[in-house]
Design an enzyme around this catalytic site. Structure first.
Site, PDB file in Angstrom:
ATOM      1  N   ASP A 136      -1.260  10.375 -16.467  1.00 52.38           N
ATOM      2  CA  ASP A 136      -0.666   9.716 -15.311  1.00 52.38           C
ATOM      3  C   ASP A 136       0.764  10.236 -15.179  1.00 52.38           C
ATOM      4  OD1 ASP A 136      -0.159   7.682 -13.267  1.00 52.38           O
ATOM      5  OD2 ASP A 136       1.031   6.704 -14.830  1.00 52.38           O
ATOM      6  N   ALA A 168       4.126   8.400 -13.107  1.00 50.15           N
ATOM      7  CA  ALA A 168       5.170   7.375 -13.263  1.00 50.15           C
ATOM      8  C   ALA A 168       4.764   6.323 -14.290  1.00 50.15           C
ATOM      9  CB  ALA A 168       5.463   6.708 -11.922  1.00 50.15           C
ATOM     10  N   ALA A 187       4.566  -7.666  -8.118  1.00 52.25           N
ATOM     11  CA  ALA A 187       4.733  -6.317  -7.568  1.00 52.25           C
ATOM     12  C   ALA A 187       4.127  -5.265  -8.487  1.00 52.25           C
ATOM     13  CB  ALA A 187       6.211  -6.024  -7.341  1.00 52.25           C
ATOM     14  N   MET A 209      -0.202  -1.862  -9.984  1.00 48.94           N
ATOM     15  CA  MET A 209       0.358  -0.515 -10.125  1.00 48.94           C
ATOM     16  C   MET A 209      -0.687   0.460 -10.644  1.00 48.94           C
ATOM     17  SD  MET A 209       3.454   0.453  -9.286  1.00 48.94           S
ATOM     18  CE  MET A 209       4.760  -0.675  -9.767  1.00 48.94           C
ATOM     19  N   LYS A 261      -1.107   3.679  -3.055  1.00 48.30           N
ATOM     20  CA  LYS A 261      -0.058   2.726  -2.682  1.00 48.30           C
ATOM     21  C   LYS A 261      -0.424   1.817  -1.518  1.00 48.30           C
ATOM     22  CE  LYS A 261       2.176   4.287  -6.097  1.00 48.30           C
ATOM     23  NZ  LYS A 261       1.827   3.636  -7.368  1.00 48.30           N
ATOM     24  N   HIS A 284      -2.326  -0.826  -3.013  1.00 48.23           N
ATOM     25  CA  HIS A 284      -1.403  -1.683  -3.760  1.00 48.23           C
ATOM     26  C   HIS A 284      -0.844  -2.770  -2.841  1.00 48.23           C
ATOM     27  CE1 HIS A 284       1.793  -1.732  -7.154  1.00 48.23           C
ATOM     28  NE2 HIS A 284       1.966  -2.828  -6.436  1.00 48.23           N
ATOM     29  N   ARG A 301      -7.620   5.378  -7.803  1.00 48.64           N
ATOM     30  CA  ARG A 301      -7.933   4.506  -8.928  1.00 48.64           C
ATOM     31  C   ARG A 301      -8.328   3.111  -8.433  1.00 48.64           C
ATOM     32  NH1 ARG A 301      -2.222   6.014 -11.403  1.00 48.64           N
ATOM     33  NH2 ARG A 301      -2.710   8.000 -12.391  1.00 48.64           N
ATOM     34  N   ASP A 312      -0.518   4.261 -18.248  1.00 46.54           N
ATOM     35  CA  ASP A 312       0.312   3.105 -18.618  1.00 46.54           C
ATOM     36  C   ASP A 312      -0.038   1.844 -17.843  1.00 46.54           C
ATOM     37  OD1 ASP A 312       2.906   2.680 -16.393  1.00 46.54           O
ATOM     38  OD2 ASP A 312       1.560   4.378 -16.177  1.00 46.54           O
TER      39      ASP A 312
END
Length: 265
Positions: free
Chosen positions: A10, A12, A44, A48, A52, A55, A159, A185
């Site tokens: 991944d 970020a 928020a 993740m 986006k 998200h 994802r 992560d």
């Protein structure tokens, strides 16, 4: 001997941007500053790793947030709202992306070590291709490079669907899912690996799941830090991670363990 021939990183929170702060700040600006919807850091961060725009849908779908939206705007949110908020999110994110491309400690050295073992380095992300046109060269200036990058653009889904993993395998010529380790992560990263049926490994330090800066981590009392890490570990294992590592430095030893398991089958 059968062995791991590819890891898929991944970006970020795993390879760069310790704590995964670039998207967090942009989401908070859109929801709190522009839409006047009070969301917490945890809300928020929870989705993740997703594409986006997905998200944004995930945050809006949280009962506390959708309830706030209906109270403030006297109606339920819809796709027009999603698209407007996503356009605003992109504006904020693009303005700040270059500030969040510093490699996480240990990543460059660890991947260099794995490359010497003949392992190819792929990557997936929740960022779009346009976003990665900023992120990838900026990270490269700081020494972080991968052999392949796949974004969700043009694929059936981002994802936690497995398509980006499979596209990496095609691009890099990896013949078997047994030879692949997905490293990430977020919970979405873990599920991406699980859904692709590859080895799924979570990294705690620097992660979105911890959600703290490097400085904050250094200043945390050891007992509090261990409690935080244990919660992240529990959540990643609950999502299906095969291994959860404290830091990226542990990845080579983890891959050795996986290679031993593969050859016992």
């Amino acid at each position: 001997m059968n062995k791991i021939s590819c890891i898929i990183m991944d970006w970020a929170g795993t390879a760069i941007d310790f704590g995964c702060f670039a998207p967090l700040h942009a989401f908070l600006k859109v929801f709190s500053d522009e839409k006047n919807l009070a969301i917490t850091y945890r809300q928020a961060r929870e989705p993740m790793g997703l594409l986006k725009i997905d998200h944004i849908r995930a945050i809006l779908s949280m009962p506390e947030v959708s309830g706030q939206f209906e109270t403030r705007y006297q109606r339920a949110w819809n796709e027009t709202d999603v698209n407007e908020m996503y356009a605003s999110f992109e504006k904020h994110l693009f303005a700040s992306l270059t500030d969040f491309t510093e490699p996480i400690p240990g990543v460059i050295e660890t991947l260099d070590l794995l490359r010497k073992e003949g392992i190819k380095i792929g990557s997936t992300t929740g960022y779009t291709g346009k976003m990665m046109e900023i992120v990838q060269p900026e990270a490269a200036k700081k020494g972080y490079r991968v052999d392949n990058l796949v974004t969700p653009d043009g694929l059936p889904a981002g994802r936690p669907a497995p398509y980006m993993v499979y596209k990496n395998m095609i691009d890099l010529g990896i013949p078997s899912i047994d030879q692949v380790v997905k490293v990430g992560d977020t919970i979405a990263d873990i599920r991406e690996g699980v859904n692709a049926q590859v080895w799924s490994v979570g990294i705690i330090t620097g992660s979105n799941e911890m959600g703290i800066t490097e400085e904050e981590m250094k200043n945390l009392p050891s007992r509090e830090l261990e409690k935080m890490k244990e919660e992240v570990r529990r959540n990643m294992i609950g999502a299906g991670a095969d291994y959860v590592l404290d830091t990226i430095y542990e990845l080579p030893a983890c891959i050795e363990s996986i290679n031993l398991l593969i050859n016992k089958k």
